[in-house]
Design a protein around this motif. Structure first.
Motif, mmCIF file in Angstrom:
data_model
loop_
_atom_site.group_PDB
_atom_site.id
_atom_site.type_symbol
_atom_site.label_atom_id
_atom_site.label_comp_id
_atom_site.label_asym_id
_atom_site.label_seq_id
_atom_site.Cartn_x
_atom_site.Cartn_y
_atom_site.Cartn_z
ATOM 1 N N ARG A 191 -1.586 5.340 3.377
ATOM 2 C CA ARG A 191 -1.882 4.570 4.589
ATOM 3 C C ARG A 191 -1.040 3.279 4.639
ATOM 4 O O ARG A 191 -0.926 2.553 3.670
ATOM 5 N N GLY A 192 -0.424 3.038 5.786
ATOM 6 C CA GLY A 192 0.370 1.805 5.961
ATOM 7 C C GLY A 192 1.789 1.929 5.421
ATOM 8 O O GLY A 192 2.612 1.030 5.597
ATOM 9 N N HIS A 193 2.075 3.063 4.762
ATOM 10 C CA HIS A 193 3.402 3.238 4.139
ATOM 11 C C HIS A 193 4.535 3.126 5.177
ATOM 12 O O HIS A 193 5.487 2.367 4.976
ATOM 13 N N SER A 194 4.405 3.829 6.283
ATOM 14 C CA SER A 194 5.485 3.848 7.281
ATOM 15 C C SER A 194 5.728 2.444 7.838
ATOM 16 O O SER A 194 6.876 2.033 8.017
ATOM 17 N N ARG A 195 4.655 1.734 8.096
ATOM 18 C CA ARG A 195 4.797 0.381 8.667
ATOM 19 C C ARG A 195 5.487 -0.540 7.656
ATOM 20 O O ARG A 195 6.381 -1.306 8.000
ATOM 21 N N ARG A 196 5.090 -0.434 6.383
ATOM 22 C CA ARG A 196 5.717 -1.292 5.366
ATOM 23 C C ARG A 196 7.196 -0.939 5.187
ATOM 24 O O ARG A 196 8.047 -1.827 5.072
ATOM 25 N N VAL A 197 7.499 0.347 5.195
ATOM 26 C CA VAL A 197 8.911 0.776 5.053
ATOM 27 C C VAL A 197 9.723 0.266 6.250
ATOM 28 O O VAL A 197 10.858 -0.192 6.100
ATOM 29 N N ALA A 198 9.111 0.311 7.438
ATOM 30 C CA ALA A 198 9.812 -0.154 8.641
ATOM 31 C C ALA A 198 10.114 -1.648 8.541
ATOM 32 O O ALA A 198 11.237 -2.091 8.838
ATOM 33 N N GLU A 199 9.132 -2.424 8.097
ATOM 34 C CA GLU A 199 9.338 -3.879 7.982
ATOM 35 C C GLU A 199 10.422 -4.191 6.949
ATOM 36 O O GLU A 199 11.329 -4.979 7.197
#
Ligand SMILES: [Fe+2]
Length: 390
Positions: A216-224
């Motif tokens: 959970r939240g992996h994609s958002r953190r990778v994007a940032e």
């Protein structure tokens, strides 16, 4: 063709042989050529401000004036504001705003009709009731109309030849304004459609996160992380924004992977690894079908390629792998390593940094790893609580 057979817009904008002085055909050709170049250019600019500046530049070039301005209506302030200008002091650009009906542009906006004035001193419409000061005696101001709605005003004044404008000039400026309005509106529509698609994709990414609670939240953190790293590496805003968006949905293809593989709480066997390795292909096929998102294909398709050519799905190596994909690969691996998984404990940040260094040049682009580690050190100095070396 008789004049009466022309559509109203054609009749409005195309000076005919009957209305043009034969001695001015050369001038008219220049105008047509200028308009053609202008139309092509407006579709190639990337930013709104670039487009506004181009509209004013072309309007003043074609109309041969020292001064020009583009005003757009601000729906929140309920005022017309200058968004681009030529030949006006910065102070005027920043402070000028007009209510509908106020000044020349406000009148054009309210009446929805162009104003063409040969000499303001003798024009009854502009006896100085208004506080607005006019810097030129002759000017043309035309509305920017989109589907009958006025969205702004295009003004030009101070002809370089010092000659007054003609009715023909007003027609030409109207043509420019029509094109400008259409381009501005198309961009707005494009943005709103793009946003709708982006929201849809973000929702899909979130659904994926929900399906895989461990990431959970992996994609958002990778994007940032990816966009920050891309910016740090000197990529343009356009490119790092693209990388950010692509990174947000880099694993979207996992939607097509069955639960017993995707959610397996233990390490995958060889067959299962092969299945999950389909996700870059599935993801790129999903986005490739949507026009706005096919620009993300290179990042989604190749974020598991290795710098030495031993990755998947294509076995690309070095510069064959798009830079955006090389950036996302490092950030993706970093976040995965420091996150908890059902089948292993998270690595500490020093351990993950050591792992990136170890795989630099084999799995990862050494330059990207170097910049990533520098970025982490800088973050650590700024916010010791986020230390990556605690
Ligand atoms: Fe992935």
């Amino acid at each position: 063709m008789k004049k009466t057979e022309l559509s109203s817009s054609e009749a409005k904008v195309i000076p005919t042989a009957a209305t043009i002085d034969p001695n001015r055909f050369g001038e008219l050709l220049k105008v047509i050529e200028g308009l053609h170049k202008y139309n092509v250019l407006t579709y190639t600019v990337n930013r709104d401000q670039e487009l506004y500046d181009l509209i004013v530049k072309k309007a003043t070039d074609i109309m041969n004036t020292h001064i020009g301005s583009l005003m757009l209506f601000d729906d929140n302030a309920m005022k017309l504001k200058i968004v681009a200008a030529r030949g006006l002091p910065q102070k005027v650009i920043k402070t000028s705003s007009l209510k509908p009906g106020e000044g020349i542009a406000g009148k054009v906006f309210q009446s929805r009709k162009p104003i063409f004035c040969e000499d303001i001193e003798f024009d009854e419409r502009f006896k100085r009731k208004s506080r607005v000061k006019y810097s030129s005696k002759s000017f043309v101001a035309v509305p920017l109309k989109v589907k009958g709605r006025v969205v702004g005003v295009l003004n030009v004044n101070n002809r370089k030849t010092r000659e007054p404008f003609t009715a023909e000039g007003m027609k030409i400026l109207t043509l420019i304004a029509d094109e400008a309005a259409m381009t501005i509106e198309n961009r707005r529509l494009l943005r709103s459609i793009e946003k709708a698609y982006m929201d849809t994709i973000a929702t899909l990414a979130k659904m994926l996160d929900e399906r895989m609670p461990s990431t959970r939240g992996h994609s958002r953190r990778v994007a940032e992380l990816s966009s920050e790293l891309a910016k740090r590496m000197g990529l343009s805003e356009e490119r790092y924004q693209l990388i950010k968006r692509a990174a947000l949905i880099h694993d979207i293809g996992k939607i097509g992977i069955q639960d017993n593989v995707l959610l397996k709480p233990r390490a995958l066997n060889a067959v299962e690894r092969k299945i999950i390795q389909n996700h870059p292909r599935i993801g790129s096929e999903i986005v490739d079908r949507v026009e706005f998102f096919n620009i993300f294909v290179p990042i989604i398709a190749f974020h598991h390629e290795w710098f030495n050519g031993e990755g998947y799905p294509m076995g690309l190596s070095g510069a064959q792998i798009p830079l955006g994909a090389r950036i996302v690969a490092v950030c993706d691996a970093w976040d995965a390593m420091i996150s908890e998984r059902a089948y292993r404990d998270p690595l500490t940040k020093p351990e993950a940094a050591a792992e990136l260094t170890r795989a630099s040049g084999s799995q990862f682009d050494p330059e990207v790893v170097k910049e990533f580690l520098k970025m982490l050190k800088k973050k650590t100095r700024k916010t010791p609580s986020l230390s990556c070396y605690e």
